[in-house]
Design a protein around this motif. Structure first.
Motif, short mmCIF file in Angstrom:
data_model
loop_
_atom_site.label_atom_id
_atom_site.label_comp_id
_atom_site.label_asym_id
_atom_site.label_seq_id
_atom_site.Cartn_x
_atom_site.Cartn_y
_atom_site.Cartn_z
N SER A 4 0.83 -1.20 0.00
CA SER A 4 0.00 0.00 0.00
C SER A 4 0.87 1.26 0.00
O SER A 4 0.50 2.29 -0.56
CB SER A 4 -0.94 0.01 1.20
OG SER A 4 -0.21 0.06 2.41
N TYR A 5 2.03 1.15 0.62
CA TYR A 5 3.01 2.26 0.62
C TYR A 5 3.45 2.56 -0.82
O TYR A 5 3.45 3.71 -1.26
CB TYR A 5 4.20 1.87 1.49
CG TYR A 5 5.33 2.87 1.53
CD1 TYR A 5 5.38 3.83 2.53
CD2 TYR A 5 6.36 2.84 0.58
CE1 TYR A 5 6.42 4.75 2.58
CE2 TYR A 5 7.40 3.75 0.63
CZ TYR A 5 7.42 4.70 1.63
OH TYR A 5 8.45 5.61 1.68
N GLU A 10 3.18 5.49 -6.05
CA GLU A 10 2.82 5.40 -7.47
C GLU A 10 1.74 6.42 -7.82
O GLU A 10 1.84 7.14 -8.83
CB GLU A 10 2.32 3.98 -7.79
CG GLU A 10 1.85 3.83 -9.23
CD GLU A 10 1.18 2.49 -9.50
OE1 GLU A 10 0.65 2.33 -10.63
OE2 GLU A 10 1.18 1.62 -8.62
N ASP A 11 0.71 6.50 -7.01
CA ASP A 11 -0.40 7.43 -7.27
C ASP A 11 0.09 8.88 -7.27
O ASP A 11 -0.34 9.69 -8.10
CB ASP A 11 -1.50 7.25 -6.24
CG ASP A 11 -2.25 5.93 -6.39
OD1 ASP A 11 -2.12 5.29 -7.46
OD2 ASP A 11 -2.95 5.53 -5.43
N LEU A 12 0.99 9.19 -6.35
CA LEU A 12 1.53 10.55 -6.28
C LEU A 12 2.25 10.91 -7.58
O LEU A 12 2.03 11.98 -8.16
CB LEU A 12 2.48 10.67 -5.10
CG LEU A 12 3.28 11.99 -5.03
CD1 LEU A 12 2.37 13.16 -4.75
CD2 LEU A 12 4.38 11.89 -3.97
N LEU A 13 3.11 10.02 -8.04
CA LEU A 13 3.88 10.32 -9.26
C LEU A 13 2.96 10.37 -10.48
O LEU A 13 3.12 11.24 -11.35
CB LEU A 13 5.00 9.29 -9.43
CG LEU A 13 6.11 9.32 -8.37
CD1 LEU A 13 7.14 8.23 -8.63
CD2 LEU A 13 6.79 10.68 -8.31
N MET A 56 10.52 6.48 5.23
CA MET A 56 11.22 5.68 4.22
C MET A 56 11.28 4.23 4.70
O MET A 56 11.72 3.97 5.82
CB MET A 56 12.64 6.21 4.00
CG MET A 56 13.41 5.44 2.93
SD MET A 56 15.13 5.99 2.84
CE MET A 56 14.89 7.68 2.29
N PRO A 57 10.83 3.29 3.88
CA PRO A 57 10.87 1.89 4.30
C PRO A 57 12.31 1.40 4.42
O PRO A 57 13.15 1.75 3.61
CB PRO A 57 10.12 1.15 3.19
CG PRO A 57 10.28 2.04 1.99
CD PRO A 57 10.31 3.44 2.51
N LYS A 58 12.57 0.62 5.44
CA LYS A 58 13.92 0.11 5.68
C LYS A 58 13.97 -1.40 5.52
O LYS A 58 12.95 -2.08 5.47
CB LYS A 58 14.35 0.48 7.11
CG LYS A 58 14.35 1.96 7.42
CD LYS A 58 15.49 2.67 6.75
CE LYS A 58 15.59 4.12 7.22
NZ LYS A 58 16.70 4.83 6.57
N VAL A 63 13.48 -2.98 0.38
CA VAL A 63 13.80 -3.76 -0.82
C VAL A 63 12.51 -4.15 -1.55
O VAL A 63 12.43 -4.09 -2.77
CB VAL A 63 14.61 -5.02 -0.44
CG1 VAL A 63 14.78 -5.94 -1.64
CG2 VAL A 63 15.97 -4.60 0.11
N LYS A 64 11.49 -4.54 -0.79
CA LYS A 64 10.21 -4.91 -1.39
C LYS A 64 9.62 -3.74 -2.16
O LYS A 64 9.13 -3.89 -3.29
CB LYS A 64 9.23 -5.38 -0.31
CG LYS A 64 7.85 -5.76 -0.84
CD LYS A 64 6.92 -6.15 0.30
CE LYS A 64 5.53 -6.47 -0.22
NZ LYS A 64 4.58 -6.77 0.89
N ALA A 65 9.65 -2.54 -1.56
CA ALA A 65 9.12 -1.35 -2.23
C ALA A 65 9.89 -1.08 -3.52
O ALA A 65 9.31 -0.75 -4.55
CB ALA A 65 9.20 -0.15 -1.29
#
Length: 229
Positions: A4-5, A10-13, A56-58, A63-65
């Motif tokens: 979902s992150y 993606e939606d923002l860009l 920021m995902p760590k 890596v998944k993002a």
């Protein structure tokens, strides 16, 4: 953090897409990829603002993002995936090299490969130098142009820490390649190292049969400095 992150990013860009810019950007990349039409400074600013607001995902989530972004079709998502991995490179375990190799050979073109080779694999190999011998040999023997280019370019920022015998060995093995991107990489790698040891590069170019393109690129800095004197 979850997929979902990635969807929010993606939606923002996508909300900032420009058809006119997308067409021009796709044409510049010879139609290899579709584009949203977001110029690099705007894309980076949007991404950093998103990180500021959402974090920021760590680790594995980061890596998944990055992998989810890499799987999207438009090129800006690939650039964003690499930007994220650059932010996470200090925490990368040795096994990250498998992902980096995968990125070199998928969605492959010079813009992504050069970023991966220089900013990701180059950094990773300095952290885990024991990976270098087997992986460089594998890349050179692979017959895959982008892996071979990576073998030549990953030391670009090493300067005085460059493994010069390895660099020259890689170049000798690829010197008779007809591929433009290999010949260009040879010249680029030599040009960068000439800023550290011009004499070594001059001697190598003089004694090695290289394409005119490689020689021209290799000696640019040396000839410019000589012209300024």
């Amino acid at each position: 953090m979850s997929s979902s992150y990635t969807k929010k990013l993606e939606d923002l860009l996508r909300a900032h897409a420009s058809e006119a810019d997308a067409a021009a950007m796709a044409a510049y990349m010879r139609g290899h990829f579709p584009f949203l039409g977001i110029r690099n400074p705007q894309r980076v600013a949007l991404t950093k603002q998103f990180w500021k607001e959402h974090g920021m995902p760590k680790g594995a989530e980061g890596v998944k993002a990055a992998e989810e972004l890499w799987a999207l079709p438009e090129r800006e998502f690939h650039y964003t995936a690499l930007l994220l991995l650059i932010q996470l490179r200090k925490e990368a375990e040795k096994e990250r090299i498998a992902l980096l190799e995968h990125l070199v050979v998928t969605n492959a073109w010079w813009d992504s490969v050069d970023t991966i080779a220089d900013h990701l694999i180059g950094f990773h190999m300095q952290k885990y130098p024991e990976l270098i011998p087997a992986h460089v040999e594998k890349w050179l023997a692979s017959g895959h142009m982008w892996l071979q280019r990576t073998a030549i370019l990953f030391q670009l920022k090493y300067k005085r820490h460059t493994d010069v015998p390895l660099l020259f060995s890689c170049i000798r093995r690829m010197a008779d390649s007809d591929e433009f991107f290999i010949r260009k990489a040879i010249g680029w790698a030599l040009r960068e190292y000439s800023k550290t040891d011009a004499g070594a590069v001059q001697a190598f170019v003089a004694e090695t049969k290289l394409s005119p393109l490689s020689v021209r690129e290799a000696l640019k800095v040396i000839q410019r400095k000589s012209g300024d004197e």
